[in-house]
Design an enzyme around this catalytic site. Structure first.
Site, PDB file in Angstrom:
ATOM      1  N   GLU A 124      56.985  32.950  37.315  1.00  0.00           N
ATOM      2  CA  GLU A 124      56.985  32.445  38.675  1.00  0.00           C
ATOM      3  C   GLU A 124      56.383  31.043  38.724  1.00  0.00           C
ATOM      4  O   GLU A 124      55.435  30.738  38.017  1.00  0.00           O
ATOM      5  CB  GLU A 124      56.190  33.386  39.584  1.00  0.00           C
ATOM      6  CG  GLU A 124      56.813  34.773  39.617  1.00  0.00           C
ATOM      7  CD  GLU A 124      56.198  35.709  40.647  1.00  0.00           C
ATOM      8  OE1 GLU A 124      56.876  36.654  41.040  1.00  0.00           O
ATOM      9  OE2 GLU A 124      55.049  35.497  41.059  1.00  0.00           O
ATOM     10  N   CYS A 174      47.018  32.535  44.822  1.00  0.00           N
ATOM     11  CA  CYS A 174      46.316  32.600  43.539  1.00  0.00           C
ATOM     12  C   CYS A 174      46.214  34.049  43.081  1.00  0.00           C
ATOM     13  O   CYS A 174      45.797  34.908  43.849  1.00  0.00           O
ATOM     14  CB  CYS A 174      44.884  32.096  43.678  1.00  0.00           C
ATOM     15  SG  CYS A 174      44.754  30.348  43.818  1.00  0.00           S
TER      16      CYS A 174
HETATM   17  N1  SAH Z   1      44.226  31.741  33.771  1.00  0.00           N
HETATM   18  C1  SAH Z   1      43.723  30.622  34.453  1.00  0.00           C
HETATM   19  C2  SAH Z   1      44.712  30.025  35.442  1.00  0.00           C
HETATM   20  C3  SAH Z   1      45.536  30.978  36.254  1.00  0.00           C
HETATM   21  S1  SAH Z   1      44.677  31.930  37.474  1.00  0.00           S
HETATM   22  C4  SAH Z   1      42.405  30.979  35.144  1.00  0.00           C
HETATM   23  O1  SAH Z   1      42.085  32.144  35.229  1.00  0.00           O
HETATM   24  O2  SAH Z   1      41.719  30.039  35.562  1.00  0.00           O
HETATM   25  C5  SAH Z   1      44.334  30.690  38.730  1.00  0.00           C
HETATM   26  C6  SAH Z   1      43.154  31.002  39.613  1.00  0.00           C
HETATM   27  O3  SAH Z   1      43.440  32.107  40.486  1.00  0.00           O
HETATM   28  C7  SAH Z   1      41.904  31.407  38.842  1.00  0.00           C
HETATM   29  O4  SAH Z   1      40.770  30.719  39.321  1.00  0.00           O
HETATM   30  C8  SAH Z   1      41.796  32.887  39.147  1.00  0.00           C
HETATM   31  O5  SAH Z   1      40.495  33.371  39.004  1.00  0.00           O
HETATM   32  C9  SAH Z   1      42.311  32.941  40.553  1.00  0.00           C
HETATM   33  N2  SAH Z   1      42.696  34.291  40.975  1.00  0.00           N
HETATM   34  C10 SAH Z   1      43.203  35.268  40.210  1.00  0.00           C
HETATM   35  N3  SAH Z   1      43.457  36.367  40.953  1.00  0.00           N
HETATM   36  C11 SAH Z   1      43.106  36.070  42.219  1.00  0.00           C
HETATM   37  C12 SAH Z   1      43.149  36.781  43.445  1.00  0.00           C
HETATM   38  N4  SAH Z   1      43.617  38.019  43.515  1.00  0.00           N
HETATM   39  N5  SAH Z   1      42.710  36.169  44.569  1.00  0.00           N
HETATM   40  C13 SAH Z   1      42.251  34.895  44.520  1.00  0.00           C
HETATM   41  N6  SAH Z   1      42.193  34.161  43.392  1.00  0.00           N
HETATM   42  C14 SAH Z   1      42.621  34.734  42.239  1.00  0.00           C
END
Ligand code: SAH
Ligand code: SF4
Length: 366
Positions: A105, A349
C-alpha cells in the site's frame, strides 16, 4: 541481434543513473543515451516508454535488444488494484500488486495544496509492534529499489491533475526501512536524482522502529535524509511491551545510537510516540520521555493510536494528549500532535495491511 540471457531479468527501475550508464557502455553504446532513457523512465508522462518516438535510433535499438520477455531487463509496473479516497478527500490509498502477486500500500496525503506520499519498504514487517497492522501480518519479503521507486511514480502520475504536486516523501508505510537498508538507499538515490524524480533528501524522512546498526550506518555514511525514530515507551519495560524488537536493540542502546547520530551529523531527530490510552500517555511518562531526550535536538510527533484489528487499545483523548504535550513543552521539547487522517479508509499510520480477508478500509477490486 537480440541479447538473450539466462539470468533473472532485472527491473530497469532498480538501476541508479551510474548503473544505467555502465549498462550502455558495456553493450557498446554511448552513455549519453542513458540520460534520455532515464528521463523517459523517471520523468516521462506515463512512466514507461511504450511510445519511444523521440528516442534516437541507437536508443531504440538498445531498448529492443535489452528490454522485454527473455531479455536482460523489464519495466517495473505495479498494477493498481485499488484507489480509495477518504471521505474528506485529503487522503488517497493505493493498493499495488507487484510482479510476483504480492500487494503493498502507498498513501498520498494532501496538505494545503502540497502532497506527501507515504511509501512502503517491505511487504509486511518482521518487527511485530503490537499496535501496528503491518506488524500483525508478519514479514513477507523485502521490496527491491524499483518497487519503492515505482510507488513514487505511481503517486506522481495519480497527482497529475491535482493542485500542487508531490513534495515530500515519508518512509512510514508498510515495513521497516532500515531492515532493508541497501534497497532503500538505492531507491532514495534514484528518487533524489536531479535528472529524474528530483525529490531532494531534505524532503525525505526515514522512519525506523530503532534498528541500531541502521541508525549508525546512516550516521557513518552521512546520509542527508531526515530521521524519525519510533519510541512509544521511555523505559525498557514499557517499550518492550509495545515494541518487541526493543529486546534486540534495548532502549539504552537505541538512545546511545541516537546520540552518536546527532554528534556525527548535527541533525535533529524526530521521535514518534503513538499515544495509547492508559498505556503510555500519562504526564509522568511524558516527563520520562523528556528526560530521555535531554541533550538531543529532538522533535516529538505524537500520534493518537489508529485502530487495527489485532490490538484492543484505544487512542488517547485530545485533552490528555495536550497535557502530555504540555509536559514536553515545559521541558523545552517541541512536539506536534499529528492530525488523524485517512482513518475511514484504513490509511492512517500503522493501518496498512495488504491482505484480501480484512473487511472495511479498502476493498480489493479488479
Ligand atoms: N517501521 C517504521 C516505519 C513504518 S510505521 C517505524 O516503525 O517507524 C510508521 C509509524 O506509524 C511509526 O511511528 C509507528 O509506530 C506508527 N504506528 C504504527 N501503528 C500505529 C497505529 N495503530 N496508530 C498510530 N501510529 C501507528
Ligand atoms: Fe513494522 Fe513499523 Fe509497524 Fe513496527 S510500527 S511493525 S516496525 S511497520
Amino acid at each position: 541481434m537480440t541479447t538473450a540471457v539466462a539470468t533473472t531479468p532485472r527491473s530497469l527501475l532498480d538501476l541508479t543513473f551510474a548503473e544505467l550508464e555502465r549498462e550502455f557502455v558495456a553493450a557498446g553504446f554511448s552513455p549519453l543515451h542513458a540520460r534520455a532513457l532515464w528521463r523517459a523512465l523517471h520523468h516521462g508522462l506515463r512512466g514507461d516508454f511504450s511510445d519511444p518516438a523521440d528516442f534516437l535510433p541507437p536508443l531504440r535499438r538498445w531498448v529492443t535488444e535489452h528490454v522485454g520477455v527473455g531479455r536482460r531487463f523489464f519495466i517495473e509496473a505495479p498494477i493498481e488494484s485499488a484507489d480509495i479516497a477518504s471521505a474528506d478527500g485529503l487522503t488517497r490509498k493505493f493498493l499495488l500488486r507487484l510482479a510476483d502477486g504480492q500487494t503493498i500500500e502507498t498513501v498520498v496525503m494532501g496538505f494545503k495544496g502540497r502532497h506527501t506520499a507515504c511509501l512502503s519498504t517491505q511487504a509486511g514487517c518482521a518487527m511485530g509492534c503490537v499496535f501496528c497492522a503491518t506488524g500483525q501480518m508478519g514479514f513477507v519479503r523485502h521490496l527491491r529499489p524499483g518497487e519503492i521507486v515505482a510507488q513514487v511514480r505511481h503517486a506522481q502520475l495519480a497527482l497529475r491533475a491535482a493542485e500542487g504536486g508531490l513534495r515530500n516523501l515519508v518512509l512510514m508505510g508498510m515495513g521497516e526501512p532500515l531492515h532493508n537498508y541497501d534497497a532503500v538507499m538505492a531507491a532514495l538515490e534514484i528518487i533524489s536524482d536531479r535528472r529524474g524524480l528530483n525529490i531532494g533528501p531534505s524532503r525525505i524522512t526515514i522512519s525506523t522502529v530503532g534498528v541500531v546498526p541502521g541508525i549508525l550506518r546512516l550516521a557513518a555514511e552521512q546520509r542527508p535524509f531526515h530521521l524519525a525514530v519510533s519510541l512509544h515507551g521511555a523505559t525498557e519495560e514499557e517499550r518492550s511491551a509495545l515494541v518487541p524488537v526493543s529486546q534486540r536493540w534495548p532502549l539504552a542502546e537505541l538512545m546511545a545510537a541516537c546520540r552518536t547520530y546527532f554528534t556525527q551529523t548535527g541533525r535533529r531527530i524526530f521521535f514518534e510516540w503513538t499515544l495509547i490510552a492508559g498505556a503510555n500517555d500519562s504526564p509522568s511518562q511524558a516527563g520520562r520521555l523528556a528526560a530521555l531526550l535531554t541533550g538531543l535536538a529532538a522533535h516529538v510527533n505524537l500520534i493518537p493510536l489508529n485502530p487495527t484489528g489485532g490490538f484492543a487499545g484505544t487512542a488517547t483523548p485530545t485533552a490528555s494528549a495536550k497535557a502530555f504535550q504540555q509536559v514536553l513543552q515545559t521541558a523545552g521539547i517541541p512536539s506536534t500532535i499529528r492530525q488523524r487522517r485517512g482513518i475511514d479508509v484504513a490509511a492512517g499510520c500503522g493501518q496498512l495491511r495488504a491482505d484480501k480477508t480484512r473487511t472495511g478500509g479498502w476493498a480489493e477490486m479488479r
